[in-house]
Scaffold this active site. Structure first.
Site, PDB file in Angstrom:
ATOM      1  N   ASP A  31       7.003  -5.234  -6.943  1.00  0.00           N
ATOM      2  CA  ASP A  31       6.606  -4.908  -5.568  1.00  0.00           C
ATOM      3  C   ASP A  31       5.746  -3.642  -5.505  1.00  0.00           C
ATOM      4  OD1 ASP A  31       8.471  -6.978  -4.880  1.00  0.00           O
ATOM      5  OD2 ASP A  31      10.090  -5.505  -4.783  1.00  0.00           O
ATOM      6  N   GLU A 238       7.192 -12.747   3.409  1.00  0.00           N
ATOM      7  CA  GLU A 238       7.544 -11.341   3.194  1.00  0.00           C
ATOM      8  C   GLU A 238       6.324 -10.614   2.639  1.00  0.00           C
ATOM      9  OE1 GLU A 238      10.829 -11.554   0.401  1.00  0.00           O
ATOM     10  OE2 GLU A 238       9.567 -12.259  -1.214  1.00  0.00           O
TER      11      GLU A 238
END
Ligand code: FUB
Length: 339
Positions: A31, A238
């Site tokens: 991420d 997301e």
């Protein structure tokens, strides 16, 4: 490879594959949110660990406990690990699952935004403050008032306003907030209904709170209609991220269960945004999560995959590649596995 100030947990025998090598090999990282601070690239990733928690659709196996910050003087240079910047045990309100973070700078202070589950097992977004891009960061005692769900991303607009984007479905709990209050029984819309959307709110002057109620970031199809829940090759899942290129605002995000990073464009930070195409094709591992940043005149895509761990989806490694915008503003889709 990264220099090492933190712990070592590289698994032997797992070889990097794909077009680019992992930026960090002594830890598992994911991420990656990248920013240019003080003329260097700073990367704010999740720090993946093997928790032993069985895999499920809520991502319970992503049970991360702290964050490390990394920096590079220039693309291709050594990646420096600045060590632990924030640990869950130092966040008074947080219980577990330190998921994808981001950071911002304002007036010489650095702000680390991070999601974690609170003691009621509800995801909230926290902020921690430091004097240096690499931290250490001191967390506020409570999560950001009015925050919920996961994957905070801060966009600093040209006029000095800062916007916090956030949200994620399934384990990210966005389906539990449709009434504005947490509902443990919240369900996703039906496939023919409008998909759930990421949220945006301007940050307060002190960067520690929201200056307004979060609003939906509308994502439209080519006919101006909201994307539907069943359109899972294009709808939001997301990992929202916003960048601006030649006056156009780009909202990019993960499609989750179809494993892509896609993008939509608009003319202001709130949207609406119109779906345009793919930024990053599926990578090794279930999740796909990225950031896009301009550095020394070129655009870069930061992403992760599970190649270094031999495909274990909760043990990921951050990577970077050059990103191209065409003259017409569209993005050239990146395929991490075609040489
Ligand atoms: O790293 C944990 C979660 O996996 C992130 O918050 C999501 O975006 C996905 O990458």
């Amino acid at each position: 490879p990264a220099s090492k100030e933190g712990q070592t947990e590289k698994k032997e025998g797992a070889l990097p594959v794909g077009k680019t090598d992992p930026l960090v090999t002594h830890l598992y990282t994911a991420d990656p949110s990248a920013h240019v601070f003080e003329d260097k690239l700073y990367i704010y990733p999740s720090h993946d660990i093997e928790s032993g928690i069985p895999e499920d659709d809520l991502g319970s196996h992503f049970d991360m406990k702290d964050y490390h910050v990394f920096s590079m003087k220039e693309p291709g240079a050594e990646v420096k690990d600045h060590g632990v910047a924030l640990d869950v045990k130092d966040v008074p309100w947080a219980a577990r699952q330190m998921w994808a973070p981001d950071a911002a700078e304002k007036d010489g202070k650095y702000f680390l935004y991070f999601p974690a589950k609170d003691k009621q097992d509800v995801f909230r977004i926290g902020v921690a403050v430091g004097d240096r891009p690499e931290g250490p960061f001191t967390p506020e005692s409570e999560p950001i008032a009015g925050s919920f769900s996961i994957d905070p991303a801060v966009y600093a607009d040209d006029d000095g306003a800062y916007y916090l984007y956030f949200g994620g479905i399934w384990g990210g709990q966005l389906q539990n907030w449709q009434s504005g209050q947490y509902d443990a029984n919240g369900q996703l819309p039906k496939p023919t209904e409008d998909a759930l959307l990421p949220k945006v709110a301007r940050l307060s002057e002190d960067m520690r709170g929201l200056a307004e109620e979060p609003r939906d970031v509308l994502i439209l199809d080519e006919n101006g209609d909201l994307l539907k829940e069943g359109d899972n090759h294009r709808r939001f899942f997301e990992a929202a991220w916003v960048h601006q290129h030649e006056g156009v605002y780009y909202l990019s995000y993960s499609t989750g269960d179809t494993h892509k990073i896609v993008y939509a464009t608009g003319d202001n930070p709130y949207g609406p945004f119109t779906y345009r195409g793919v930024v990053l094709k599926p990578v090794i591992g279930w999740t796909n999560h990225h950031s896009i940043v301009k550095f020394q005149g070129k655009w870069y895509l930061f992403y992760h995959d599970s190649s270094l761990s031999g495909g274990r989806t909760f043990l990921r490694s951050i990577k970077m590649a050059e990103l191209k915008h065409r003259a017409d503003g569209t993005i050239v889709a990146y395929d991490a596995y075609v040489k």
